[in-house]
Design a protein around this motif. Structure first.
Motif, PDB file in Angstrom:
ATOM      1  N   ASP A 138       0.797  -1.005  -0.084  1.00 21.32           N
ATOM      2  CA  ASP A 138      -0.249  -0.094  -0.165  1.00 21.32           C
ATOM      3  C   ASP A 138       0.790   1.311  -0.086  1.00 21.32           C
ATOM      4  OD1 ASP A 138      -2.426  -1.605  -0.456  1.00 21.32           O
ATOM      5  OD2 ASP A 138      -2.451  -1.554   2.214  1.00 21.32           O
ATOM      6  N   ASN A 139       1.796   1.110  -0.962  1.00 23.92           N
ATOM      7  CA  ASN A 139       2.755   2.376  -1.415  1.00 23.92           C
ATOM      8  C   ASN A 139       2.259   3.230  -2.917  1.00 23.92           C
ATOM      9  OD1 ASN A 139       4.890   2.575   1.397  1.00 23.92           O
ATOM     10  ND2 ASN A 139       4.613   0.450   0.721  1.00 23.92           N
ATOM     11  N   ARG A 140       1.170   4.190  -2.377  1.00 26.84           N
ATOM     12  CA  ARG A 140       0.476   4.055  -3.977  1.00 26.84           C
ATOM     13  C   ARG A 140       1.075   4.416  -4.766  1.00 26.84           C
ATOM     14  NH1 ARG A 140      -3.779   0.439  -3.847  1.00 26.84           N
ATOM     15  NH2 ARG A 140      -4.224   0.176  -1.926  1.00 26.84           N
ATOM     16  N   ARG A 141       2.520   5.168  -4.551  1.00 24.59           N
ATOM     17  CA  ARG A 141       3.046   6.571  -5.286  1.00 24.59           C
ATOM     18  C   ARG A 141       4.629   5.462  -5.448  1.00 24.59           C
ATOM     19  NH1 ARG A 141       3.609  12.440  -3.806  1.00 24.59           N
ATOM     20  NH2 ARG A 141       4.817  12.963  -5.912  1.00 24.59           N
ATOM     21  N   LEU A 142       4.410   4.549  -5.391  1.00 24.36           N
ATOM     22  CA  LEU A 142       5.679   4.099  -5.129  1.00 24.36           C
ATOM     23  C   LEU A 142       5.563   3.522  -6.734  1.00 24.36           C
ATOM     24  CD1 LEU A 142       8.708   3.134  -3.817  1.00 24.36           C
ATOM     25  CD2 LEU A 142       7.138   0.912  -3.583  1.00 24.36           C
ATOM     26  N   TYR A 143       7.882   3.613  -6.936  1.00 24.13           N
ATOM     27  CA  TYR A 143       7.609   3.233  -8.799  1.00 24.13           C
ATOM     28  C   TYR A 143       6.675   3.752  -9.248  1.00 24.13           C
ATOM     29  CZ  TYR A 143      10.895   0.630  -6.314  1.00 24.13           C
ATOM     30  OH  TYR A 143      12.068   0.520  -5.574  1.00 24.13           O
ATOM     31  N   SER A 144       6.705   4.883  -9.446  1.00 24.14           N
ATOM     32  CA  SER A 144       5.018   5.572 -10.121  1.00 24.14           C
ATOM     33  C   SER A 144       5.894   6.107 -11.849  1.00 24.14           C
ATOM     34  CB  SER A 144       4.127   6.609 -10.217  1.00 24.14           C
ATOM     35  OG  SER A 144       5.287   7.897  -9.424  1.00 24.14           O
ATOM     36  N   ASP A 145       7.339   6.142 -11.899  1.00 24.97           N
ATOM     37  CA  ASP A 145       8.062   6.409 -12.511  1.00 24.97           C
ATOM     38  C   ASP A 145       8.406   4.735 -12.656  1.00 24.97           C
ATOM     39  OD1 ASP A 145       9.661   7.101 -14.573  1.00 24.97           O
ATOM     40  OD2 ASP A 145      10.802   8.568 -13.284  1.00 24.97           O
ATOM     41  N   PRO A 146       8.200   4.358 -13.810  1.00 20.60           N
ATOM     42  CA  PRO A 146       8.489   2.905 -14.499  1.00 20.60           C
ATOM     43  C   PRO A 146      10.384   3.405 -14.622  1.00 20.60           C
ATOM     44  CG  PRO A 146       5.970   4.189 -15.990  1.00 20.60           C
ATOM     45  CD  PRO A 146       6.608   5.180 -15.451  1.00 20.60           C
ATOM     46  N   ARG A 147      10.403   4.187 -15.238  1.00 15.28           N
ATOM     47  CA  ARG A 147      11.845   4.502 -15.609  1.00 15.28           C
ATOM     48  C   ARG A 147      12.613   3.529 -14.256  1.00 15.28           C
ATOM     49  NH1 ARG A 147      12.591  10.136 -17.693  1.00 15.28           N
ATOM     50  NH2 ARG A 147      11.514  10.023 -16.186  1.00 15.28           N
ATOM     51  N   MET A 148      12.271   4.001 -13.114  1.00 13.46           N
ATOM     52  CA  MET A 148      13.459   3.412 -11.862  1.00 13.46           C
ATOM     53  C   MET A 148      12.541   2.275 -11.575  1.00 13.46           C
ATOM     54  SD  MET A 148      12.295   7.370  -9.742  1.00 13.46           S
ATOM     55  CE  MET A 148      13.894   7.415  -8.890  1.00 13.46           C
ATOM     56  N   ALA A 149      11.409   1.283 -11.806  1.00 16.27           N
ATOM     57  CA  ALA A 149      10.982   0.117 -11.415  1.00 16.27           C
ATOM     58  C   ALA A 149      11.535  -0.683 -11.339  1.00 16.27           C
ATOM     59  CB  ALA A 149       9.639  -0.448 -11.749  1.00 16.27           C
ATOM     60  N   GLU A 150      12.471  -0.193 -12.213  1.00 17.59           N
ATOM     61  CA  GLU A 150      13.846  -1.297 -12.279  1.00 17.59           C
ATOM     62  C   GLU A 150      14.799  -2.291 -10.893  1.00 17.59           C
ATOM     63  OE1 GLU A 150      17.884  -2.597 -15.816  1.00 17.59           O
ATOM     64  OE2 GLU A 150      17.049  -0.454 -15.531  1.00 17.59           O
ATOM     65  N   ASP A 151      14.522  -1.019 -10.177  1.00 16.29           N
ATOM     66  CA  ASP A 151      15.490  -0.843  -9.180  1.00 16.29           C
ATOM     67  C   ASP A 151      15.015  -2.142  -7.942  1.00 16.29           C
ATOM     68  OD1 ASP A 151      17.284   0.469  -9.757  1.00 16.29           O
ATOM     69  OD2 ASP A 151      17.040   1.823  -7.996  1.00 16.29           O
ATOM     70  N   LEU A 152      13.216  -2.139  -8.524  1.00 18.15           N
ATOM     71  CA  LEU A 152      12.840  -3.435  -7.131  1.00 18.15           C
ATOM     72  C   LEU A 152      13.379  -4.544  -7.761  1.00 18.15           C
ATOM     73  CD1 LEU A 152      10.054  -3.852  -5.339  1.00 18.15           C
ATOM     74  CD2 LEU A 152       8.903  -3.796  -7.514  1.00 18.15           C
TER      75      LEU A 152
END
Length: 730
Positions: A138-152
């Motif tokens: 429930d962290n609604r804004r987490l990785y809202s930028d798809p370019r940063m989602a790779e780090d997840l």
């Protein structure tokens, strides 16, 4: 070195569970070195620190990490692990690189941080060899930028001992290929992966291939997934079973799956949930292999919440038999809640009696190694192939070419699917009629032009006039959501009456409002002499007239399925269905029927089994005339759920058990010890068989009726058991 401080509102909960030679015992009641946080001691374990709790305070994560390393340990020890770190309901926006570079956690929980949009892939480097559970919830804004989602995914790949992963309620939109690859090359501990309630719409090939746990739950529900490629669910070959793949509450359709989406998984699957998607059929090449398991354990497919249509391609679900452990004969598989549209009852073989005949067959694994008790005829595959060839040869020929777009405007025509789509901007039936007349002149065909489907929807016309389709014919006609449509001329579909196989009138609330035009509407339905299915659902019908279906153009011998569900029907006339010799499914559910006369359901003698759905009406114990049900001269299943029936009248119901019938009474106010139900506890002989069966065993409801329940009642009021015409256990 400059210390970069992150001052955030943080709830930080830390538990230590493992003692160490370098561990320093501290009395949390007197020591205040972590202020404004507080720590708590484990009094039963030598006053070791059990928890450190920082709730809604400003905290410097880097400083906190240093305090934990410097003050809890005299010397940093790589062997010391802290059980749990919880960051919850804070104003934190980022968790930067190497914040906890030397502290090892076993569990991390990052929950409900509405401003958090990024976690660095190196934020928890100290836990690469210790972390077993990670919850990012429930962290609604987490990785809202798809370019940063790779780090997840890079963050997850660092933790080599993970048992559980939950990343839910975030803004991630995709899962990349090999998302769960571990740095040490092993993922045999990871048993639970929950990626639900995100915004995921695509999944890369081999995304889960590295998950090799002996038992795995993979939860992907409540996302936006619309396609499953053939390599998405590929796993390293193993005998270990995948317990669950949950794809419920997504945007999947019947065409979302590749033919090999589940055929080459490498591992057996116990349960696949496709609940609450947009699937209208189940293709055997896609799903059949899931049931044909080499380990012969049961497979469950959940599809409740989809509008499954009982078309002929679905026939395989009741015709193919699979061999399972501890079964002396092959059994048909179970598809949980596989029903058609809004039906109450699961599908049966009777739903496909109008289809080209498909022989019962054994699955490949059955034929490869089942015991000799099973008659595995060597010609079984030949029969299957013949069926496929037969259906291919009898398939409809391609639709003719669509007329020019400017001629049929505002209708649309698709040559590939053979569909005419009209109605959205048509305000007069004359416009519709002119479109087809002009199209006929332009094409200059001497014979009827046969297309696959005519869809007339969302118009504002109040009537469909005579010969509106001119010289066009359609295998399916669907008249949907026309709020003002009141009248249909009896010759409206003259050109297609002998061609159409399926007829739908759906969501037309004004049909039936003018009682004088109801019989004309049924005359229209009666003229589709080759129809196998007629549905008039969610319209305005208030009654079904006498002799509603008459052989105006000949007896409707192909008509198998008939539904008038979700209307306003109060009464059913005399002999409305008597001229339908091969009806298998008759639905009148969700109406207002409160009375059935002796001729309301009369059907002529036949060996065909018929399912009659009268659920969700206003029927009570006295609503049935004495011969209302015995006039059904064939085996039947009767659905009476959700009415107001308190008991079954012996005079009306007992004679029905001459035949093979079942009655379903769920959610009725039945009094299980009512003396008027005593007759149902008595037994009768089963044809020429040596065993007996009670009447109650053919009634499906909440009561278990035994003779002992009726000791207070008088002696039996009926004289003898009914002589059976057929075997009720058949």
């Amino acid at each position: 070195m400059i210390m970069i401080k992150e001052l955030v509102f943080l709830s930080l909960f830390i538990t230590t569970i493992k003692s160490d030679a370098n561990y320093q015992s501290i009395d949390c009641q007197s020591n205040r070195y972590l202020e404004p946080c507080r720590c708590h001691n484990d009094r039963q374990n030598g006053d070791k620190i059990e928890t450190i709790n920082c709730t809604s305070v400003s905290v410097d994560l880097k400083l906190l990490s240093q305090q934990l390393g410097d003050r809890l340990f005299k010397e940093p020890s790589k062997g010391y692990k802290i059980q749990r770190l919880e960051i919850q309901k804070t104003g934190i926006t980022k968790i930067q690189s190497k914040v906890f570079d030397k502290i090892a956690f076993i569990e991390i929980a990052i929950i409900d941080n509405q401003k958090l949009d990024y976690i660095d892939k190196n934020a928890f480097n100290g836990s690469t060899d210790s972390l077993e559970v990670i919850n990012i919830i429930d962290n609604r804004r987490l990785y809202s930028d798809p370019r940063m989602a790779e780090d997840l995914w890079k963050l997850i790949q660092k933790f080599v001992k993970l048992r559980e992963i939950r990343v839910t309620g975030s803004a991630i939109t995709s899962i990349p290929s090999h998302a769960f690859r571990s740095h040490d090359g092993h993922r045999n501990r990871l048993k639970h992966v929950d990626l639900s309630h995100n915004k995921i719409h695509t999944i890369g090939d081999y995304a889960f291939e590295d998950l090799s746990s002996p038992s795995l739950d993979l939860i992907l529900s409540h996302n936006r997934i619309y396609t499953i490629g053939k390599h998405v669910f590929r796993f390293t070959p193993s005998k270990a079973v995948i317990r669950m793949i949950d794809l419920s509450h997504n945007q999947l359709t019947a065409d979302s799956f590749d033919v090999d989406s589940f055929t080459k998984m490498g591992r057996s699957l116990a349960t696949l949930s496709l609940k609450d998607n947009r699937i209208d059929t189940l293709h055997e090449p896609v799903f059949g292999a899931l049931f044909d398991r080499s380990d012969r354990n049961y497979f469950i497919l959940e599809v409740v919440g989809n509008q499954i249509r009982c078309d002929c391609p679905l026939q395989w679900t009741v015709k193919t038999k699979y061999c399972y452990t501890d079964k002396s004969v092959p059994v048909s598989h179970q598809i949980v809640s596989l029903k058609c549209g809004q039906r109450w009852e699961p599908i049966t073989q009777y739903d496909f009696s109008y289809c080209p005949k498909m022989t019962d067959r054994l699955s490949p694994s059955c034929q490869r190694g089942y015991n000799s008790a099973v008659n595995t005829h060597p010609m079984i595959w030949f029969i299957t192939i013949v069926y496929i060839i037969h259906t291919t040869r009898t398939a409809p020929s391609p639709s003719p070419t669509c007329p020019p777009a400017h001629i049929i405007f505002p209708c649309d025509c698709n040559s590939t699917s053979g569909q005419f789509d009209c109605g959205k901007t048509i305000s007069s039936n004359l416009v519709l009629k002119q479109i087809f007349q002009e199209s006929s002149r332009q094409t200059a065909h001497k014979h009827t032009l046969i297309f696959q489907r005519f869809l007339f929807q969302n118009s504002i016309v109040d009537q469909i006039e005579s010969e509106s389709l001119d010289s066009f014919g359609f295998r399916e006609i669907s008249i949907e959501r026309n709020d003002y449509l009141v009248s249909i001329d009896e010759q409206a579909f003259k050109s297609t009456y002998n061609i159409t196989d399926r007829v739908y009138f759906l969501g037309n609330p004004s049909i039936g409002v003018e009682k004088s035009k109801v019989m004309k509407f049924f005359n229209v339905l009666s003229q589709f002499r080759n129809a196998s299915l007629i549905h008039a659902i969610d319209c305005g019908l208030e009654f079904i007239p006498d002799n509603a279906f008459r052989p105006l153009l000949g007896v409707q011998t192909r008509l198998q399925r008939l539904s008038f569900a979700n209307n306003r029907i109060i009464s059913v006339g005399n002999n409305p269905f008597i001229h339908l010799p091969n009806i298998r499914f008759l639905s009148l559910h969700d109406n207002r029927i409160d009375r059935l006369s002796n001729g309301s359901l009369r059907l002529n003698d036949s060996s065909y089994h018929v399912f009659i759905d009268l659920s969700k009406n206003q029927l009570n114990s006295t609503s049935f005339d004495s011969q209302a049900l015995s006039a059904i001269k064939r085996p039947f299943d009767l659905q009476l759920a959700d009415n107001m029936i308190a008991f079954l009248n012996e005079t009306t119901f007992k004679s029905l058990f001459k035949r093979s019938i079942t009655i379903k009474l769920w959610r009725n106010p039945v009094n299980c010890s009512d003396c008027r139900m005593k007759w149902t506890s008595n037994e009768k002989k089963c044809g020429d068989m040596n065993n007996t069966i009670s009447y109650a065993q053919r009634i499906d409801f909440q009561c278990k009726l035994f003779k002992d329940m009726f000791r207070k009642c008088r002696n039996d009021t009926f004289a003898g058991d009914e002589q059976l015409i057929d075997n009720p256990l058949a």
